[in-house]
Design a protein around this motif. Sequence first.
Motif, mmCIF file in Angstrom:
data_model
loop_
_atom_site.group_PDB
_atom_site.id
_atom_site.type_symbol
_atom_site.label_atom_id
_atom_site.label_comp_id
_atom_site.label_asym_id
_atom_site.label_seq_id
_atom_site.Cartn_x
_atom_site.Cartn_y
_atom_site.Cartn_z
ATOM 1 N N ASP A 109 0.848 -1.182 0.000
ATOM 2 C CA ASP A 109 0.000 0.000 0.000
ATOM 3 C C ASP A 109 0.890 1.241 0.000
ATOM 4 O OD1 ASP A 109 -2.389 -1.432 0.089
ATOM 5 O OD2 ASP A 109 -2.427 -1.470 2.284
ATOM 6 N N TRP A 110 0.444 2.265 -0.678
ATOM 7 C CA TRP A 110 1.129 3.549 -0.630
ATOM 8 C C TRP A 110 0.139 4.653 -0.951
ATOM 9 C CZ3 TRP A 110 1.613 0.071 -4.563
ATOM 10 C CH2 TRP A 110 1.325 0.510 -5.858
ATOM 11 N N THR A 111 0.508 5.864 -0.671
ATOM 12 C CA THR A 111 -0.324 7.029 -0.948
ATOM 13 C C THR A 111 0.342 7.856 -2.031
ATOM 14 O OG1 THR A 111 -1.146 7.089 1.330
ATOM 15 C CG2 THR A 111 -1.417 9.092 0.010
ATOM 16 N N ALA A 112 -0.395 8.147 -3.087
ATOM 17 C CA ALA A 112 0.144 8.936 -4.191
ATOM 18 C C ALA A 112 0.381 10.373 -3.753
ATOM 19 C CB ALA A 112 -0.824 8.903 -5.374
ATOM 20 N N PRO A 113 1.277 11.086 -4.430
ATOM 21 C CA PRO A 113 1.509 12.497 -4.096
ATOM 22 C C PRO A 113 0.245 13.350 -4.145
ATOM 23 C CG PRO A 113 3.259 11.689 -5.498
ATOM 24 C CD PRO A 113 2.231 10.611 -5.440
ATOM 25 N N ASP A 114 -0.740 12.942 -4.946
ATOM 26 C CA ASP A 114 -1.981 13.719 -4.997
ATOM 27 C C ASP A 114 -2.982 13.277 -3.934
ATOM 28 O OD1 ASP A 114 -2.884 11.277 -5.912
ATOM 29 O OD2 ASP A 114 -3.489 11.981 -7.902
ATOM 30 N N GLY A 115 -2.556 12.373 -3.021
ATOM 31 C CA GLY A 115 -3.396 11.940 -1.915
ATOM 32 C C GLY A 115 -4.208 10.700 -2.163
ATOM 33 N N THR A 116 -4.113 10.109 -3.335
ATOM 34 C CA THR A 116 -4.892 8.924 -3.663
ATOM 35 C C THR A 116 -4.267 7.672 -3.048
ATOM 36 O OG1 THR A 116 -5.489 9.927 -5.778
ATOM 37 C CG2 THR A 116 -5.857 7.558 -5.543
ATOM 38 N N PRO A 117 -5.050 6.858 -2.308
ATOM 39 C CA PRO A 117 -4.498 5.603 -1.779
ATOM 40 C C PRO A 117 -4.318 4.588 -2.917
ATOM 41 C CG PRO A 117 -6.822 5.777 -1.252
ATOM 42 C CD PRO A 117 -6.441 7.085 -1.867
ATOM 43 N N ARG A 118 -3.220 3.856 -2.839
ATOM 44 C CA ARG A 118 -2.897 2.892 -3.897
ATOM 45 C C ARG A 118 -2.507 1.559 -3.279
ATOM 46 N NH1 ARG A 118 -3.353 3.825 -9.610
ATOM 47 N NH2 ARG A 118 -3.447 6.081 -9.913
ATOM 48 N N ARG A 119 -2.798 0.487 -4.014
ATOM 49 C CA ARG A 119 -2.325 -0.848 -3.638
ATOM 50 C C ARG A 119 -1.965 -1.571 -4.923
ATOM 51 N NH1 ARG A 119 -5.128 -5.197 0.407
ATOM 52 N NH2 ARG A 119 -4.292 -3.658 1.867
ATOM 53 N N GLY A 120 -0.867 -2.315 -4.883
ATOM 54 C CA GLY A 120 -0.466 -3.049 -6.066
ATOM 55 C C GLY A 120 0.739 -3.910 -5.807
ATOM 56 N N THR A 121 1.107 -4.656 -6.836
ATOM 57 C CA THR A 121 2.288 -5.514 -6.769
ATOM 58 C C THR A 121 3.498 -4.703 -7.194
ATOM 59 O OG1 THR A 121 0.977 -7.472 -7.283
ATOM 60 C CG2 THR A 121 3.360 -7.615 -7.631
ATOM 61 N N VAL A 122 4.482 -4.651 -6.325
ATOM 62 C CA VAL A 122 5.681 -3.847 -6.594
ATOM 63 C C VAL A 122 6.919 -4.661 -6.215
ATOM 64 C CG1 VAL A 122 4.482 -1.655 -6.228
ATOM 65 C CG2 VAL A 122 5.615 -2.778 -4.316
ATOM 66 N N ILE A 123 8.060 -4.112 -6.593
ATOM 67 C CA ILE A 123 9.342 -4.707 -6.223
ATOM 68 C C ILE A 123 9.875 -3.965 -5.015
ATOM 69 C CG2 ILE A 123 11.657 -5.293 -7.001
ATOM 70 C CD1 ILE A 123 9.392 -6.712 -8.467
ATOM 71 N N ALA A 124 10.096 -4.683 -3.914
ATOM 72 C CA ALA A 124 10.618 -4.080 -2.683
ATOM 73 C C ALA A 124 12.096 -4.400 -2.546
ATOM 74 C CB ALA A 124 9.849 -4.603 -1.480
ATOM 75 N N ASP A 125 12.874 -3.411 -2.150
ATOM 76 C CA ASP A 125 14.300 -3.656 -1.940
ATOM 77 C C ASP A 125 14.513 -4.233 -0.540
ATOM 78 O OD1 ASP A 125 13.520 -1.349 -0.686
ATOM 79 O OD2 ASP A 125 15.321 -0.202 -1.197
ATOM 80 N N LEU A 126 13.848 -5.330 -0.302
ATOM 81 C CA LEU A 126 13.922 -6.043 0.967
ATOM 82 C C LEU A 126 14.224 -7.504 0.683
ATOM 83 C CD1 LEU A 126 10.674 -4.572 2.607
ATOM 84 C CD2 LEU A 126 13.033 -3.863 3.081
ATOM 85 N N LYS A 127 15.126 -8.066 1.448
ATOM 86 C CA LYS A 127 15.498 -9.463 1.228
ATOM 87 C C LYS A 127 14.410 -10.409 1.734
ATOM 88 C CE LYS A 127 19.236 -12.770 1.942
ATOM 89 N NZ LYS A 127 20.583 -12.987 2.545
ATOM 90 N N SER A 128 13.894 -10.135 2.933
ATOM 91 C CA SER A 128 12.843 -10.982 3.516
ATOM 92 C C SER A 128 11.737 -10.082 4.040
ATOM 93 C CB SER A 128 13.412 -11.845 4.647
ATOM 94 O OG SER A 128 14.439 -12.694 4.166
ATOM 95 N N PRO A 129 10.888 -9.557 3.145
ATOM 96 C CA PRO A 129 9.856 -8.618 3.580
ATOM 97 C C PRO A 129 8.775 -9.284 4.439
ATOM 98 C CG PRO A 129 9.532 -9.223 1.287
ATOM 99 C CD PRO A 129 10.835 -9.826 1.695
ATOM 100 N N LEU A 130 8.325 -8.541 5.450
ATOM 101 C CA LEU A 130 7.256 -8.992 6.329
ATOM 102 C C LEU A 130 6.136 -7.963 6.294
ATOM 103 C CD1 LEU A 130 9.373 -10.120 9.424
ATOM 104 C CD2 LEU A 130 8.354 -11.585 7.658
ATOM 105 N N PRO A 131 4.898 -8.380 6.539
ATOM 106 C CA PRO A 131 3.800 -7.411 6.570
ATOM 107 C C PRO A 131 4.110 -6.257 7.522
ATOM 108 C CG PRO A 131 2.932 -9.632 6.614
ATOM 109 C CD PRO A 131 4.420 -9.760 6.772
ATOM 110 N N GLY A 132 3.901 -5.051 7.043
ATOM 111 C CA GLY A 132 4.169 -3.866 7.850
ATOM 112 C C GLY A 132 5.526 -3.237 7.585
#
Length: 211
Positions: A109-132
């Motif tokens: 989840d992220w918030t766009a610069p114009d304030g719109t909430p967004r959710r989608g599949t993205v690439i995270a620069d995390l080796k072992s990502p956990l919720p949160g």
Amino acid sequence: MTEAEGGCGTVGAIIGLWRWRRNPLRRTTDLVEAWLALATLLLVLFAAPLAGAAVGVSVQGTLQKAVRDQRKDRHHVAAVVVRKLSRGPLAPDPETPSGRNAHSRVVADWTAPDGTPRRGTVIADLKSPLPGDRFSIWTDRHGRIIGRPLDAATATAHSTLAGFGAAVLSAGLLECGRRLILWHMIRRRHTRWDRAWAKAGPDWGKADTGS
């Protein structure tokens, strides 16, 4: 200067300027070849670097403008991991400073610069990502995922390479031009020799030719 010497390169031809200046065997073409080599060398030493610098400055200006434009149009946004997708870590991102950061595919989840909430599949620069877990992404002003902007250091490196390449290319073109002119001169010399030999050939060895 003999033909073999003429083909030895620019330095040998330049040396001929001194060697042939008072030599009675000197031909006009000998001096032309030597002066041509000297002119080419001076152009390679001075004009080629100037051409490279001009190209480098031009490319630098264009790329730095692209950096500024991309910085205005692309936004660094914080994203939060919702869940990690089942696929394993992706290959390292070659654009990162170390080139060794492991990436994973996640739903975030992220918030766009114009304030719109967004959710989608993205690439995270995390080796072992956990919720949160939080990480950064680049988006346009509407929150759509977009590549990271070109950075100033990379732009400078590209412009430096472009300038160096232009200088090398200019030097190569100058030397090719010199060799092409020299090739035409040698062909003309051979043609004159062939004509002279053809003219003298029928009378060669006759008593009245003084042989």
